[in-house]
Design a protein around this motif. Structure first.
Motif, PDB file in Angstrom:
ATOM      1  N   PRO A   1       0.812  -1.220   0.000  1.00 22.10           N
ATOM      2  CA  PRO A   1       0.000   0.000   0.000  1.00 22.10           C
ATOM      3  C   PRO A   1       0.846   1.272   0.000  1.00 22.10           C
ATOM      4  CG  PRO A   1      -0.861  -1.548   1.591  1.00 22.10           C
ATOM      5  CD  PRO A   1       0.438  -2.099   1.106  1.00 22.10           C
ATOM      6  N   PHE A   2       1.984   1.223   0.677  1.00 22.43           N
ATOM      7  CA  PHE A   2       2.863   2.390   0.690  1.00 22.43           C
ATOM      8  C   PHE A   2       3.489   2.608  -0.688  1.00 22.43           C
ATOM      9  CE2 PHE A   2       2.788   1.017   5.145  1.00 22.43           C
ATOM     10  CZ  PHE A   2       2.324   2.190   5.716  1.00 22.43           C
ATOM     11  N   ALA A   3       3.807   1.528  -1.393  1.00 22.87           N
ATOM     12  CA  ALA A   3       4.358   1.639  -2.744  1.00 22.87           C
ATOM     13  C   ALA A   3       3.313   2.226  -3.697  1.00 22.87           C
ATOM     14  CB  ALA A   3       4.824   0.275  -3.242  1.00 22.87           C
ATOM     15  N   VAL A   4       2.074   1.804  -3.565  1.00 19.04           N
ATOM     16  CA  VAL A   4       1.000   2.349  -4.407  1.00 19.04           C
ATOM     17  C   VAL A   4       0.801   3.831  -4.103  1.00 19.04           C
ATOM     18  CG1 VAL A   4      -1.478   2.249  -4.885  1.00 19.04           C
ATOM     19  CG2 VAL A   4      -0.163   0.139  -4.710  1.00 19.04           C
ATOM     20  N   GLY A   5       0.809   4.199  -2.837  1.00 16.63           N
ATOM     21  CA  GLY A   5       0.677   5.605  -2.458  1.00 16.63           C
ATOM     22  C   GLY A   5       1.822   6.442  -2.982  1.00 16.63           C
ATOM     23  N   ALA A   6       3.040   5.925  -2.881  1.00 16.71           N
ATOM     24  CA  ALA A   6       4.205   6.660  -3.390  1.00 16.71           C
ATOM     25  C   ALA A   6       4.124   6.808  -4.905  1.00 16.71           C
ATOM     26  CB  ALA A   6       5.486   5.935  -2.991  1.00 16.71           C
ATOM     27  N   ALA A   7       3.704   5.754  -5.603  1.00 18.50           N
ATOM     28  CA  ALA A   7       3.566   5.836  -7.056  1.00 18.50           C
ATOM     29  C   ALA A   7       2.509   6.868  -7.444  1.00 18.50           C
ATOM     30  CB  ALA A   7       3.207   4.469  -7.629  1.00 18.50           C
ATOM     31  N   GLY A   8       1.407   6.895  -6.722  1.00 22.60           N
ATOM     32  CA  GLY A   8       0.367   7.896  -6.983  1.00 22.60           C
ATOM     33  C   GLY A   8       0.861   9.304  -6.729  1.00 22.60           C
ATOM     34  N   ALA A   9       1.584   9.479  -5.629  1.00 18.04           N
ATOM     35  CA  ALA A   9       2.114  10.804  -5.306  1.00 18.04           C
ATOM     36  C   ALA A   9       3.121  11.257  -6.352  1.00 18.04           C
ATOM     37  CB  ALA A   9       2.755  10.785  -3.919  1.00 18.04           C
ATOM     38  N   LEU A  10       3.981  10.342  -6.800  1.00 19.25           N
ATOM     39  CA  LEU A  10       4.952  10.688  -7.839  1.00 19.25           C
ATOM     40  C   LEU A  10       4.266  11.013  -9.162  1.00 19.25           C
ATOM     41  CD1 LEU A  10       7.808   8.126  -7.117  1.00 19.25           C
ATOM     42  CD2 LEU A  10       7.884  10.614  -6.824  1.00 19.25           C
ATOM     43  N   THR A  11       3.220  10.286  -9.494  1.00 22.93           N
ATOM     44  CA  THR A  11       2.479  10.552 -10.725  1.00 22.93           C
ATOM     45  C   THR A  11       1.825  11.930 -10.685  1.00 22.93           C
ATOM     46  OG1 THR A  11       2.048   8.196 -11.012  1.00 22.93           O
ATOM     47  CG2 THR A  11       0.641   9.711 -12.232  1.00 22.93           C
TER      48      THR A  11
ATOM     49  N   PHE B  33       4.224  19.097 -12.020  1.00 26.79           N
ATOM     50  CA  PHE B  33       5.488  19.743 -12.397  1.00 26.79           C
ATOM     51  C   PHE B  33       5.564  19.951 -13.892  1.00 26.79           C
ATOM     52  CE2 PHE B  33      10.012  19.560 -13.529  1.00 26.79           C
ATOM     53  CZ  PHE B  33      10.464  20.663 -12.814  1.00 26.79           C
ATOM     54  N   ALA B  34       5.119  18.962 -14.676  1.00 24.41           N
ATOM     55  CA  ALA B  34       5.159  19.076 -16.142  1.00 24.41           C
ATOM     56  C   ALA B  34       4.245  20.199 -16.632  1.00 24.41           C
ATOM     57  CB  ALA B  34       4.749  17.745 -16.765  1.00 24.41           C
ATOM     58  N   VAL B  35       3.053  20.291 -16.084  1.00 25.51           N
ATOM     59  CA  VAL B  35       2.133  21.346 -16.489  1.00 25.51           C
ATOM     60  C   VAL B  35       2.666  22.718 -16.070  1.00 25.51           C
ATOM     61  CG1 VAL B  35      -0.178  22.300 -16.105  1.00 25.51           C
ATOM     62  CG2 VAL B  35       0.107  19.864 -16.518  1.00 25.51           C
ATOM     63  N   ALA B  36       3.207  22.805 -14.858  1.00 24.99           N
ATOM     64  CA  ALA B  36       3.767  24.079 -14.397  1.00 24.99           C
ATOM     65  C   ALA B  36       4.959  24.492 -15.269  1.00 24.99           C
ATOM     66  CB  ALA B  36       4.203  23.968 -12.940  1.00 24.99           C
ATOM     67  N   SER B  37       5.763  23.534 -15.708  1.00 28.10           N
ATOM     68  CA  SER B  37       6.895  23.842 -16.577  1.00 28.10           C
ATOM     69  C   SER B  37       6.441  24.307 -17.951  1.00 28.10           C
ATOM     70  CB  SER B  37       7.793  22.608 -16.754  1.00 28.10           C
ATOM     71  OG  SER B  37       8.329  22.229 -15.505  1.00 28.10           O
TER      72      SER B  37
END
Length: 133
Positions: free
Chosen positions: A110-120, A126-130
């Motif tokens: 569950p922590f890996a899924v949460g981290a993947a979601g947060a990174l996504t 970040f991409a849109v802001a750039s």
């Protein structure tokens, strides 16, 4: 869509309750309070959201051009400044109510899924802001 689904769920639940009452040998009449049913199936945040939307729309409509600047300043104060503190308080409440013992048996997935979601989400933001800057 949410109010419609809530209504369908409530009607389903009501029919199920009626069937259960008919099957029981109880002689007590079934009474359902409209307010209790409403509170059971409609979350309070939805009522608050609709209320705030109505307040905002009414303010725009009623105050019009005469008090528009004052209304805008008030809405900006509530929306920008006060909401930061409300969000921080809510997140602290969730964090403080989580016990470490309940997380021990969960495992790492569950922590890996949460981290993947947060990174996504963070990467997309970040991409849109750039692109905009």
């Amino acid at each position: 869509a949410i109010p419609g689904l809530t209504y369908v769920h409530a009607m389903n639940h009501h029919q199920t309750n009626e069937e259960q009452i008919k099957n029981e040998s109880s002689t007590k009449p079934a009474t359902i309070s409209g307010l209790n049913t409403f509170q059971k199936f409609v979350p309070p945040f939805l009522v608050a959201f609709v209320g705030m939307s109505c307040l905002r729309s009414t303010g725009d409509l009623v105050l019009g051009k005469d008090y528009y600047d004052l209304f805008q300043q008030t809405m900006n104060l509530v929306g920008n400044d006060c909401s930061k503190y409300a969000l921080g308080t809510a997140m602290a409440g969730v964090g403080l109510s989580t016990s470490v013992s309940s997380l021990q048996g969960v495992g790492w997935k569950p922590f890996a899924v949460g981290a993947a979601g947060a990174l996504t989400v963070g990467g997309a933001g970040f991409a849109v802001a750039s692109m905009i800057a």
